[in-house]
Enzyme design. Sequence first.
Site, PDB file in Angstrom:
ATOM      1  N   CYS A  84       0.644   3.381   5.903  1.00 38.68           N
ATOM      2  CA  CYS A  84       1.155   2.017   5.762  1.00 38.68           C
ATOM      3  C   CYS A  84       2.049   1.612   6.933  1.00 38.68           C
ATOM      4  CB  CYS A  84       1.894   1.851   4.445  1.00 38.68           C
ATOM      5  SG  CYS A  84       0.756   1.796   3.052  1.00 38.68           S
ATOM      6  N   HIS A 329      -0.048  -7.313   0.883  1.00 40.99           N
ATOM      7  CA  HIS A 329      -0.049  -6.080   1.672  1.00 40.99           C
ATOM      8  C   HIS A 329      -1.435  -5.710   2.175  1.00 40.99           C
ATOM      9  CE1 HIS A 329       1.011  -2.319   3.329  1.00 40.99           C
ATOM     10  NE2 HIS A 329       0.928  -1.569   2.263  1.00 40.99           N
TER      11      HIS A 329
END
Lengths: 382, 468
Positions: A84, A329
């Site tokens: 991430c 996201h």
Amino acid sequence: MRDKVAVIGVGCTQFGDLFEKGYEELICEAAFEAYADAKVDPEDIEAGYLGTYMPGPGGGKSATSLADALRLYGRPITRVENYCATGTDAFRHACLAVASGTYNMVLVVGAEKLKDRPGRGLPRFGHPLLAKGNSAPGLFALAANRYMHTFKVGRDVLAKVAVKNHYNGARNPRAHLRMEITEEKVLRAPIIAWPFGLFDCCPTTDGAAAAIVCRADWAKRFRDDFVLVKGVGLAVTAGRPYFDPTFDYLGFRSTQDAARQAYAMAGIGPGDVDFAEVHDCFTWTELSNMEDLGFCGKGEAAYWVKEGRTSLTGDLPINPSGGLKSFGHPIGASGVRMIYECVTQLQGRCGERQVKNAEVGLAHNVGGPGAVSCVVVLGLAG
Amino acid sequence: MVGIAKYCAYVPRLRMSRAEIARAWGRAPSEAGEIAVANYDEDAFTLAVEASLSCVESVFQVPGGVLFASTSAPYLEKQLSAFIATVCDLPRKTLCCDFGGSARAGLHALIVADAMVKSGRVESCLVAAGESRAAVPESECEGLLGDASAAVVIARDHVTAEIVGSASISEEFTYFWRPTASPFVDAHTGKFSQTYGYVRDMADAIGSLLAEHGLGSKDITHLACHAPEPRAAFDLARKLGLDPKQQLAPLVSSAIGSTGAAEALLALGAVLDQAEPGQWVVAAAFAEGAEAVLLRTTPLVAEGRAGNSWSQWLAAKQPLPSYQKYLKYRGLFHENEGGGEVITNVLEFKELTQNARLHGCRCKSCGMVQYPLAPVCIGCRKAGHMEEVRLSRKGTIFTYTLDYLIANVEHPLPMAVVDLDGGGRIYLQVTDFAEGEVEVGQPVSLTFRRLHQGGGNINYFWKARPVR
């Protein structure tokens, strides 16, 4: 590297369930917005960095997805993938490339099209036996449960983080989830992975963001309100922390280490940060990030949240954009999107969600969970 | 003297009431009792592993052989006795053999183990029988079959029940059967099969065994028999001149359903739980004939049991809430594909000690025990100081989650980070849990289960189970 690299243009697509758009279209939208924002000719881009977890269909494990989308051929383009932290790490590489003096102007794009993928946009891979049954919410929940057990923190505190980030995101036209929610709604939502309910989790999102960085001494040619890169940090720790007998599950050392590097490079401390875009993939993660980034002591984040110190009008606004929670996201895009938010905040372009007197902003990603973290400190010139 | 040194039973904790099965098919719920049902991650092999691990851990001597008996093994081709030996972390030179074909297979394995030890081929031998059979839904057979396993260690030393002799009857007779292509056991139940099959053959085998050893019916303390239809066992006892109330061992089939190849061994274990030294016991099983084994308890009989007693197993139960759950746990709806990568034969081979034998490593420099195997210590970061060690199967939950979204047969799926006693931290799924049992600080033990069926094969691995 401090003050050697400037951000002269940023772009960001609408984030959301973009069923009608393709991966390369998203890249184009973000990149051409950044070109326009910087007033640069695409031909002046000397190198490119693509942050993506899963490239578009046919893109393969390479940088061709960026080159093909923009027809940006014949120059170095590198694909960066680091869980991430992919987006911020791609940005970090772009900064290093400029700071080294090798290139004068570099494009960085983060892009992801999760909704084209099976499994709710999250791929399943990993060892066929070891840790089988893990999921992104489940892995962060391991830490959340240990933290909440240790510091006697309830789900109501997590809910307050979600309420705050949705409040901010509702004021952000490009956010994925643009609605305010109540604490009661968060607490009553179906459980995804205990202690996380639906509203404790960020959505899986499509989107892309771009930034153009150049030599700081060139920046003035393009705009007066350019933003300087003050410091970057990246740290990698155990990718399988659940097998590490010494891991206390109360925070992430990768964030602590990356923050230390970035602060040292910037010559500042956590107290000098005016606002931060932190990786709130799950509500608990924001609590941990606040502590790991040094904004407050271990176990103190809950008090900050309860006192509203991290709201838009608090003394340290966190995730004024709405965060991953509300902005969404798209994995590789998130970090570059954070750069977009920090830059536009520093330039006073954020309208309803504008942070007052913002001079130093921080962007932070953590993935793995806890395995990889990247921190970027940005500030206005002078 | 050669005989049983250790014995162990394992009964999965789930129960399906026969009344609930009847209700599901619109019959009057008049049928009494319940059947034991394997959890969705259990099969005949994992059930046998449970009993085997308890047995192997409780004996002083490493068994030189492993014999596995089942009619419902999850593989038609694959030697599961070798897999049991591996999971029990026995040496590669262990003599392994699989038995199947009928409910007599458990006693066949016992007889062969006895012969192997008596011949000196092995010093001691593990016999494990596991059964998890599916009956045709709505058939009469459905309420008859239960899931369980039993294991015994046959040895020369520490014998608690001597194997004195055995007798066989063999002749074609159709009672229980399952063609290769069918997942379901079928049966001709009722008076004809009981009288002309079960009682006739069992009485002949037991009668000749007693006659051969000069024993009369009064000399037998207990008859421990396989009895798919409980009523027939009473007819058998009466035909042999035994008092069904006094001399017939508790019927496994009445308590948890008929458990096939494991049934006579389970009944024998239930007898040994209560037995006194010097008693004569007969274990017997039926199928196309009968197998009967004569045993005599020794002064050590009270030391033979590993794990729970039969009555403890019967008490440790959890009712299945519905017939639909029973069908799902039988795997009749869909396979648990798991998603994502699947084990390859190369990966299985390379990681066998770590994944199946549950070996971790210990750093000789700083002493830290860790999992999985790694060349560099996670504690002191030194390389080249690692030694492979066997990890404990007991530990404590450090942290956990309950995942409601992950691809799985049942939700929530608890995942736990477990600190093992004696060192090593492992992260795995939790099974056989009740609400409130997955918490920080909860003691657990590790159990070997079906993890998923990805890639057209069964992927087995360890799971944690709350210790009650």
